[in-house]
Scaffold this motif. Structure first.
Motif, PDB file in Angstrom:
ATOM      1  N   ARG A 146       0.825  -1.200   0.000  1.00  0.00           N
ATOM      2  CA  ARG A 146       0.000   0.000   0.000  1.00  0.00           C
ATOM      3  C   ARG A 146       0.864   1.257   0.000  1.00  0.00           C
ATOM      4  NH1 ARG A 146      -3.325  -2.833   4.764  1.00  0.00           N
ATOM      5  NH2 ARG A 146      -4.138  -4.558   3.516  1.00  0.00           N
ATOM      6  N   SER A 147       2.035   1.183   0.633  1.00  0.00           N
ATOM      7  CA  SER A 147       2.973   2.310   0.589  1.00  0.00           C
ATOM      8  C   SER A 147       3.548   2.482  -0.811  1.00  0.00           C
ATOM      9  CB  SER A 147       4.105   2.096   1.598  1.00  0.00           C
ATOM     10  OG  SER A 147       3.616   2.069   2.916  1.00  0.00           O
ATOM     11  N   LEU A 148       3.793   1.371  -1.511  1.00  0.00           N
ATOM     12  CA  LEU A 148       4.305   1.453  -2.883  1.00  0.00           C
ATOM     13  C   LEU A 148       3.259   2.076  -3.813  1.00  0.00           C
ATOM     14  CD1 LEU A 148       6.060  -2.035  -3.228  1.00  0.00           C
ATOM     15  CD2 LEU A 148       7.135   0.195  -2.845  1.00  0.00           C
ATOM     16  N   LEU A 149       1.993   1.729  -3.626  1.00  0.00           N
ATOM     17  CA  LEU A 149       0.927   2.315  -4.435  1.00  0.00           C
ATOM     18  C   LEU A 149       0.831   3.819  -4.178  1.00  0.00           C
ATOM     19  CD1 LEU A 149      -1.719  -0.499  -3.938  1.00  0.00           C
ATOM     20  CD2 LEU A 149      -0.716   0.155  -6.127  1.00  0.00           C
ATOM     21  N   ALA A 150       0.873   4.206  -2.910  1.00  0.00           N
ATOM     22  CA  ALA A 150       0.855   5.634  -2.579  1.00  0.00           C
ATOM     23  C   ALA A 150       2.108   6.325  -3.112  1.00  0.00           C
ATOM     24  CB  ALA A 150       0.745   5.823  -1.068  1.00  0.00           C
ATOM     25  N   GLY A 151       3.244   5.617  -3.071  1.00  0.00           N
ATOM     26  CA  GLY A 151       4.481   6.181  -3.591  1.00  0.00           C
ATOM     27  C   GLY A 151       4.446   6.402  -5.086  1.00  0.00           C
ATOM     28  N   SER A 152       3.806   5.481  -5.827  1.00  0.00           N
ATOM     29  CA  SER A 152       3.664   5.648  -7.272  1.00  0.00           C
ATOM     30  C   SER A 152       2.885   6.908  -7.597  1.00  0.00           C
ATOM     31  CB  SER A 152       2.976   4.416  -7.876  1.00  0.00           C
ATOM     32  OG  SER A 152       2.746   4.600  -9.254  1.00  0.00           O
ATOM     33  N   LYS A 153       1.803   7.142  -6.858  1.00  0.00           N
ATOM     34  CA  LYS A 153       1.022   8.357  -7.075  1.00  0.00           C
ATOM     35  C   LYS A 153       1.837   9.593  -6.726  1.00  0.00           C
ATOM     36  CE  LYS A 153      -3.611   8.273  -6.375  1.00  0.00           C
ATOM     37  NZ  LYS A 153      -3.389   9.679  -6.308  1.00  0.00           N
ATOM     38  N   ALA A 154       2.617   9.517  -5.645  1.00  0.00           N
ATOM     39  CA  ALA A 154       3.411  10.668  -5.227  1.00  0.00           C
ATOM     40  C   ALA A 154       4.467  11.026  -6.269  1.00  0.00           C
ATOM     41  CB  ALA A 154       4.069  10.381  -3.881  1.00  0.00           C
ATOM     42  N   ILE A 155       5.098  10.016  -6.863  1.00  0.00           N
ATOM     43  CA  ILE A 155       6.116  10.267  -7.889  1.00  0.00           C
ATOM     44  C   ILE A 155       5.494  10.947  -9.108  1.00  0.00           C
ATOM     45  CG2 ILE A 155       7.634   9.140  -9.570  1.00  0.00           C
ATOM     46  CD1 ILE A 155       8.313   7.107  -7.376  1.00  0.00           C
ATOM     47  N   PHE A 156       4.347  10.453  -9.566  1.00  0.00           N
ATOM     48  CA  PHE A 156       3.708  11.061 -10.732  1.00  0.00           C
ATOM     49  C   PHE A 156       3.102  12.413 -10.405  1.00  0.00           C
ATOM     50  CE2 PHE A 156       4.037   6.811 -12.582  1.00  0.00           C
ATOM     51  CZ  PHE A 156       4.412   7.140 -13.881  1.00  0.00           C
ATOM     52  N   GLN A 157       2.814  12.647  -9.138  1.00  0.00           N
ATOM     53  CA  GLN A 157       2.377  13.979  -8.732  1.00  0.00           C
ATOM     54  C   GLN A 157       3.509  14.982  -8.938  1.00  0.00           C
ATOM     55  OE1 GLN A 157       1.108  14.337  -4.630  1.00  0.00           O
ATOM     56  NE2 GLN A 157      -0.270  16.004  -5.143  1.00  0.00           N
ATOM     57  N   VAL A 158       4.722  14.582  -8.575  1.00  0.00           N
ATOM     58  CA  VAL A 158       5.884  15.440  -8.789  1.00  0.00           C
ATOM     59  C   VAL A 158       6.131  15.625 -10.285  1.00  0.00           C
ATOM     60  CG1 VAL A 158       8.388  15.616  -8.501  1.00  0.00           C
ATOM     61  CG2 VAL A 158       6.956  14.846  -6.595  1.00  0.00           C
ATOM     62  N   VAL A 159       6.026  14.546 -11.063  1.00  0.00           N
ATOM     63  CA  VAL A 159       6.226  14.626 -12.513  1.00  0.00           C
ATOM     64  C   VAL A 159       5.246  15.625 -13.126  1.00  0.00           C
ATOM     65  CG1 VAL A 159       6.006  13.364 -14.697  1.00  0.00           C
ATOM     66  CG2 VAL A 159       7.194  12.315 -12.754  1.00  0.00           C
ATOM     67  N   GLY A 160       3.972  15.525 -12.741  1.00  0.00           N
ATOM     68  CA  GLY A 160       2.967  16.439 -13.280  1.00  0.00           C
ATOM     69  C   GLY A 160       3.228  17.879 -12.884  1.00  0.00           C
ATOM     70  N   ALA A 161       3.594  18.102 -11.625  1.00  0.00           N
ATOM     71  CA  ALA A 161       3.861  19.460 -11.159  1.00  0.00           C
ATOM     72  C   ALA A 161       5.057  20.065 -11.884  1.00  0.00           C
ATOM     73  CB  ALA A 161       4.097  19.455  -9.650  1.00  0.00           C
ATOM     74  N   VAL A 162       6.114  19.267 -12.072  1.00  0.00           N
ATOM     75  CA  VAL A 162       7.304  19.755 -12.778  1.00  0.00           C
ATOM     76  C   VAL A 162       6.973  20.076 -14.228  1.00  0.00           C
ATOM     77  CG1 VAL A 162       9.591  19.108 -13.618  1.00  0.00           C
ATOM     78  CG2 VAL A 162       8.944  18.597 -11.261  1.00  0.00           C
ATOM     79  N   LEU A 163       6.186  19.225 -14.883  1.00  0.00           N
ATOM     80  CA  LEU A 163       5.788  19.493 -16.275  1.00  0.00           C
ATOM     81  C   LEU A 163       5.027  20.804 -16.388  1.00  0.00           C
ATOM     82  CD1 LEU A 163       4.647  15.986 -17.594  1.00  0.00           C
ATOM     83  CD2 LEU A 163       6.576  17.356 -18.425  1.00  0.00           C
ATOM     84  N   ALA A 164       4.072  21.007 -15.487  1.00  0.00           N
ATOM     85  CA  ALA A 164       3.276  22.230 -15.546  1.00  0.00           C
ATOM     86  C   ALA A 164       4.118  23.461 -15.254  1.00  0.00           C
ATOM     87  CB  ALA A 164       2.114  22.142 -14.561  1.00  0.00           C
ATOM     88  N   ALA A 165       5.075  23.327 -14.341  1.00  0.00           N
ATOM     89  CA  ALA A 165       5.925  24.463 -13.994  1.00  0.00           C
ATOM     90  C   ALA A 165       6.936  24.776 -15.090  1.00  0.00           C
ATOM     91  CB  ALA A 165       6.655  24.185 -12.677  1.00  0.00           C
ATOM     92  N   ALA A 166       7.444  23.728 -15.758  1.00  0.00           N
ATOM     93  CA  ALA A 166       8.533  23.917 -16.727  1.00  0.00           C
ATOM     94  C   ALA A 166       8.044  24.210 -18.134  1.00  0.00           C
ATOM     95  CB  ALA A 166       9.427  22.677 -16.745  1.00  0.00           C
ATOM     96  N   LEU A 167       6.848  23.777 -18.469  1.00  0.00           N
ATOM     97  CA  LEU A 167       6.373  23.886 -19.852  1.00  0.00           C
ATOM     98  C   LEU A 167       6.429  25.308 -20.408  1.00  0.00           C
ATOM     99  CD1 LEU A 167       5.467  21.724 -21.824  1.00  0.00           C
ATOM    100  CD2 LEU A 167       3.082  22.235 -21.238  1.00  0.00           C
ATOM    101  N   PRO A 168       5.976  26.326 -19.670  1.00  0.00           N
ATOM    102  CA  PRO A 168       6.056  27.688 -20.225  1.00  0.00           C
ATOM    103  C   PRO A 168       7.474  28.125 -20.541  1.00  0.00           C
ATOM    104  CG  PRO A 168       4.606  27.615 -18.322  1.00  0.00           C
ATOM    105  CD  PRO A 168       5.322  26.289 -18.368  1.00  0.00           C
ATOM    106  N   PHE A 169       8.440  27.715 -19.694  1.00  0.00           N
ATOM    107  CA  PHE A 169       9.830  28.128 -19.915  1.00  0.00           C
ATOM    108  C   PHE A 169      10.453  27.347 -21.070  1.00  0.00           C
ATOM    109  CE2 PHE A 169       8.838  28.794 -15.417  1.00  0.00           C
ATOM    110  CZ  PHE A 169       9.097  30.155 -15.316  1.00  0.00           C
TER     111      PHE A 169
END
Length: 438
Positions: A146-169
């Motif tokens: 269950r920690s691995l499942l939550a960890g998978s979501k957390a990693i992709f949360q960071v990926v999504g946030a970085v994409l949204a932050a970096a895309l304009p630049f």
């Protein structure tokens, strides 16, 4: 007769990846809403900060009521595909439309348009996120997984946030053009994530033997769980502390460290360190317990925050180190409460009891959203009253006031959460070590 948990197949790496992908577009939308949209509608669209802020706060307040309703309705849904997947499909379709309306508006819009677009966004975000995340609470009988499942979501949360932050630049677009590109990226990732989830993530449908519950009866059942109340209280306190630190980070970099040009770097450090240190918190949760892992992170963050007053203007390296430590604990704050909640939900639903995972998660989400409203309604008005955004740390008592909200109050909150967790009940009867890692 029930199948032994030990005999249920574990997720492989590909399945864990497919489970988490859908989090990325949700995170992209969340970051765009927090970073770009308020200023875009207030300044570029000319609606004004006060009106835009009021509409956004209204949306968050409405979430506090709609989240539990969506959670309960998804719990009580019966279909050949299970209770969650029909909601996820409807959520992706509605969220895609809402994202386009919200992030790619016409050239001239008024308050009514923003109210409608933001309302649809908040509603369909919940319709997609609550059933989707609820599956992560229910799908595995293995405590550590269950920690691995939550960890998978957390990693992709960071990926999504970085994409949204970096895309304009990366693209060199204006804010309006960047929001349009982010909107189409979110829509594409939503459908990709949904297809991967439906195709490769095993989600066994559990038969419900107990009679249906009304929304009120279900809420009473959820809140009657003493373990859940302690978990919810600890989570609210920690999230409130985190919202102060994250919300004031930009002011900290600009006015305390004096490195305006490095604001993006510091935000990136928070995101990346939260992902990089996830294996550490998962290891500690397997080696000792999830509560021990989370309490360690809480104490580590409080220690790092205690160093903040000793970092002055120009101390960029020291500020980066402190921010790295603070960010490293955010991952534990994200996955440990979710994984602990999954333990409670799985134990509660076991042996044919009512399905309550959606409501458990939705109430937790409501608490999380509330935690981000309250501090901003306290810290920002006080700092605005003393003119901090104009005078910075040079004004009378300005430094002490800012450090109270950025360092002292979050430390006090985290130590309070540590105490609540320490005196709270055991959150689950841990599985035997050999069965948990079989």
């Amino acid at each position: 007769m029930h199948t032994s948990d030990d005999n249920i197949r574990r997720f492989n790496g590909w399945q864990l990846t497919c489970f988490g992908v859908l989090t990325a577009p949700l995170a992209m939308g969340g970051l765009a809403m927090a970073m770009y949209l308020p200023t875009y509608y207030a300044v570029d669209m000319g609606l004004g900060l006060g009106l835009v802020g009021a509409i956004f706060v209204l949306g968050r307040l409405l979430d506090i009521f709609t989240d539990p309703l969506i959670g309960h309705w998804s719990d009580e849904t019966h279909s050949r595909y299970g209770p969650r997947k029909p909601w996820m499909v409807a959520g992706v379709l509605g969220f895609s439309i809402a994202v386009y309306l919200f992030l790619a508006p016409p050239d001239a819009v008024g308050p009514a348009y923003l109210l409608l677009a933001s309302g649809l966004y908040f509603l369909f975000y919940t319709i997609l996120d609550v059933p989707y995340s609820s599956i992560g609470l229910e799908v595995s009988p293995h405590v550590d997984e269950r920690s691995l499942l939550a960890g998978s979501k957390a990693i992709f949360q960071v990926v999504g946030a970085v994409l949204a932050a970096a895309l304009p630049f990366i693209l060199g677009y204006s804010v309006g053009e960047a929001l349009n590109a982010i909107a189409w990226s979110i829509i594409a990732l939503c459908f990709i994530g949904l297809i991967l989830f439906l195709s490769f993530v095993p989600t066994p449908v559990r038969a419900i033997e107990s009679p249906r519950l009304t929304a009120i009866a279900a809420l009473k059942s959820v809140l009657s769980d003493r373990r859940y109340r302690y978990l919810l209280g600890s989570f609210l306190i920690v999230q409130t502390a985190n919202s102060l630190v994250a919300g004031l980070m930009v002011l900290y970099v600009i006015h305390i460290v004096g490195a305006t040009e490095l604001v993006g770097l510091f935000l990136g450090i928070l995101l990346f360190s939260s992902a990089v240190f996830l294996p550490l918190w998962i290891y500690l949760s397997k080696r000792y317990s999830k509560r021990t892992s989370w309490m360690t992170a809480i104490l580590l963050c409080a220690t790092a925050l205690a160093l903040v007053p000793f970092v002055g203007r120009g101390d960029v390296t020291a500020a980066i180190i402190v921010s790295l430590i603070i960010g490293s604990t955010f991952g534990a704050d994200a996955i440990m409460p979710t994984s602990m909640l999954a333990d409670i939900v799985y134990e509660k639903e076991r042996d044919g009891n009512n399905r309550l995972g959606g409501l458990y998660l939705a109430v937790k989400n409501s608490v999380s959203k509330l935690s981000f409203i309250v501090p901003m309604g306290l810290a920002f008005p006080v700092l605005g009253y003393i003119g901090f955004e104009k005078t910075g740390a040079d004004g009378p008592n300005a430094m002490l006031t800012f450090l109270f909200f950025y360092s002292a109050l979050p430390i006090l909150l985290r130590l309070t959460a540590l105490y609540v967790l320490r005196i709270g009940p055991d959150f689950i009867v841990e599985q035997k070590r050999d069965s948990a890692i079989a």
